[in-house]
Every structure is written in structure tokens, then in C-alpha cells.
Design a protein around this motif. Structure first.
Motif, PDB file in Angstrom:
ATOM      1  N   ILE A   1      31.274 -49.321 -20.715  1.00 44.45           N
ATOM      2  CA  ILE A   1      31.301 -50.689 -20.187  1.00 44.45           C
ATOM      3  C   ILE A   1      31.191 -50.663 -18.662  1.00 44.45           C
ATOM      4  O   ILE A   1      30.450 -51.445 -18.063  1.00 44.45           O
ATOM      5  N   GLY A   2      31.900 -49.758 -18.027  1.00 42.26           N
ATOM      6  CA  GLY A   2      31.843 -49.636 -16.563  1.00 42.26           C
ATOM      7  C   GLY A   2      30.444 -49.291 -16.076  1.00 42.26           C
ATOM      8  O   GLY A   2      29.937 -49.864 -15.101  1.00 42.26           O
ATOM      9  N   ILE A   3      29.803 -48.361 -16.743  1.00 38.97           N
ATOM     10  CA  ILE A   3      28.433 -47.976 -16.373  1.00 38.97           C
ATOM     11  C   ILE A   3      27.489 -49.158 -16.582  1.00 38.97           C
ATOM     12  O   ILE A   3      26.609 -49.418 -15.752  1.00 38.97           O
ATOM     13  N   GLY A   4      27.674 -49.898 -17.660  1.00 35.68           N
ATOM     14  CA  GLY A   4      26.835 -51.072 -17.925  1.00 35.68           C
ATOM     15  C   GLY A   4      26.997 -52.144 -16.855  1.00 35.68           C
ATOM     16  O   GLY A   4      26.021 -52.745 -16.410  1.00 35.68           O
ATOM     17  N   VAL A   5      28.232 -52.382 -16.419  1.00 33.07           N
ATOM     18  CA  VAL A   5      28.493 -53.376 -15.376  1.00 33.07           C
ATOM     19  C   VAL A   5      27.859 -52.938 -14.056  1.00 33.07           C
ATOM     20  O   VAL A   5      27.216 -53.738 -13.366  1.00 33.07           O
ATOM     21  N   VAL A   6      28.005 -51.685 -13.695  1.00 36.66           N
ATOM     22  CA  VAL A   6      27.415 -51.175 -12.447  1.00 36.66           C
ATOM     23  C   VAL A   6      25.890 -51.244 -12.509  1.00 36.66           C
ATOM     24  O   VAL A   6      25.233 -51.667 -11.547  1.00 36.66           O
ATOM     25  N   ALA A   7      25.302 -50.872 -13.640  1.00 40.21           N
ATOM     26  CA  ALA A   7      23.847 -50.917 -13.789  1.00 40.21           C
ATOM     27  C   ALA A   7      23.332 -52.351 -13.702  1.00 40.21           C
ATOM     28  O   ALA A   7      22.333 -52.626 -13.021  1.00 40.21           O
ATOM     29  N   THR A   8      24.004 -53.287 -14.348  1.00 37.78           N
ATOM     30  CA  THR A   8      23.610 -54.694 -14.295  1.00 37.78           C
ATOM     31  C   THR A   8      23.712 -55.233 -12.867  1.00 37.78           C
ATOM     32  O   THR A   8      22.822 -55.936 -12.392  1.00 37.78           O
ATOM     33  N   GLY A   9      24.801 -54.897 -12.193  1.00 37.45           N
ATOM     34  CA  GLY A   9      24.971 -55.328 -10.802  1.00 37.45           C
ATOM     35  C   GLY A   9      23.881 -54.777  -9.901  1.00 37.45           C
ATOM     36  O   GLY A   9      23.353 -55.483  -9.033  1.00 37.45           O
ATOM     37  N   THR A  10      23.519 -53.534 -10.108  1.00 42.27           N
ATOM     38  CA  THR A  10      22.469 -52.916  -9.296  1.00 42.27           C
ATOM     39  C   THR A  10      21.131 -53.601  -9.525  1.00 42.27           C
ATOM     40  O   THR A  10      20.405 -53.902  -8.578  1.00 42.27           O
ATOM     41  N   VAL A  11      20.808 -53.872 -10.779  1.00 41.18           N
ATOM     42  CA  VAL A  11      19.553 -54.554 -11.100  1.00 41.18           C
ATOM     43  C   VAL A  11      19.532 -55.941 -10.466  1.00 41.18           C
ATOM     44  O   VAL A  11      18.523 -56.368  -9.892  1.00 41.18           O
ATOM     45  N   LEU A  12      20.631 -56.673 -10.540  1.00 41.64           N
ATOM     46  CA  LEU A  12      20.691 -58.009  -9.936  1.00 41.64           C
ATOM     47  C   LEU A  12      20.549 -57.955  -8.419  1.00 41.64           C
ATOM     48  O   LEU A  12      19.870 -58.798  -7.823  1.00 41.64           O
TER      49      LEU A  12
END
Length: 130
Positions: free
Chosen positions: A5-16
Motif C-alpha cells: 500500500i505504501g509503495i502504491g501511494v508513493v507511486a501514485t503521488g509521483t505520477v500525479l
């Protein structure tokens, strides 16, 4: 599970963040600057939706901006006045802003060549497409 979940949140934030950065860097095309401007020494500059036509010969793209000094046109390449030739485009020089007197419906566009300002005045539109 927390790690995924943490990796997913960081990846989504980076893409945004990357998408926001690319969106903010997109050139601004402002139709309120469109028109035909003329100077007795240099010739004509026609502005039309992000394309600048110099003396009916050469086209370069531009963006419209505003800073503390007011509205301006920023061409993709440097535009300058050359003695006995009119306007010239130089891709090796730093790009200079061409100043507009106001937006919308600018009546003057000023190109500074050293200490000399070349003022281009808006010509009356001959048809409804300019």
C-alpha cells in the motif's frame, strides 16, 4: 500488505506530480494577442494562435505571458531587427520578449534591439479572420 500500500501511494503521488509538472509547462496560447502589426523599418508581424509570421516569409511559434512589466510575446527563437533586412530569426541568441501595450486587443508590439525600440502598430483588420 502495508508495504505494498505504501509503495502504491508513493507511486501514485509521483505520477500525479509528474503530470502536474508537465501540465504547468505547457505553452500558453492566448488568442487575445492575435493580429497584424507593422513597422516602417522592419515590416510586419502577424500573430495567430501561437504562430508568428514575419514579413509573410518565416513562421515561428510563440507563447503569451505576463510579468511585472506587463504582457509580452515570447518567440521560440530570438527575433531581431537587422539593418536593411527587416526582421531576422537567430537560434543562437537568447530569446527576447516582444512587449505588448495591453491585453486583450493590443495596439502596439515593441521589439527592443539594444537601446532602440521598434514599435509595431496594429493594422486594421481587412477581414473577420484576423
Amino acid at each position: 500488505m502495508r508495504r505494498v500500500i505504501g509503495i502504491g501511494v508513493v507511486a501514485t503521488g509521483t505520477v500525479l506530480l509528474v503530470a502536474l509538472f508537465l501540465y504547468l509547462r505547457k505553452p500558453v496560447v492566448d488568442a487575445s494577442a492575435n493580429g497584424l502589426f507593422a513597422n516602417d523599418f522592419c515590416g510586419t508581424i502577424k500573430l495567430a494562435d501561437g504562430e508568428m509570421l514575419l514579413n509573410d516569409r518565416q513562421t515561428i511559434s510563440y507563447i503569451v505571458g505576463r510579468d511585472a512589466e506587463g504582457p509580452y510575446i515570447l518567440p521560440r527563437f530570438d527575433v531581431g531587427a537587422v539593418s536593411d533586412q527587416g526582421l531576422d530569426v537567430d537560434g543562437t541568441r537568447s530569446v527576447r520578449k516582444l512587449r505588448l501595450d495591453r491585453l486583450p486587443s493590443a495596439t502596439k508590439l515593441t521589439l527592443h534591439e539594444g537601446l532602440t525600440p521598434y514599435v509595431f502598430k496594429r493594422l486594421a483588420s481587412v477581414n473577420s479572420h484576423e
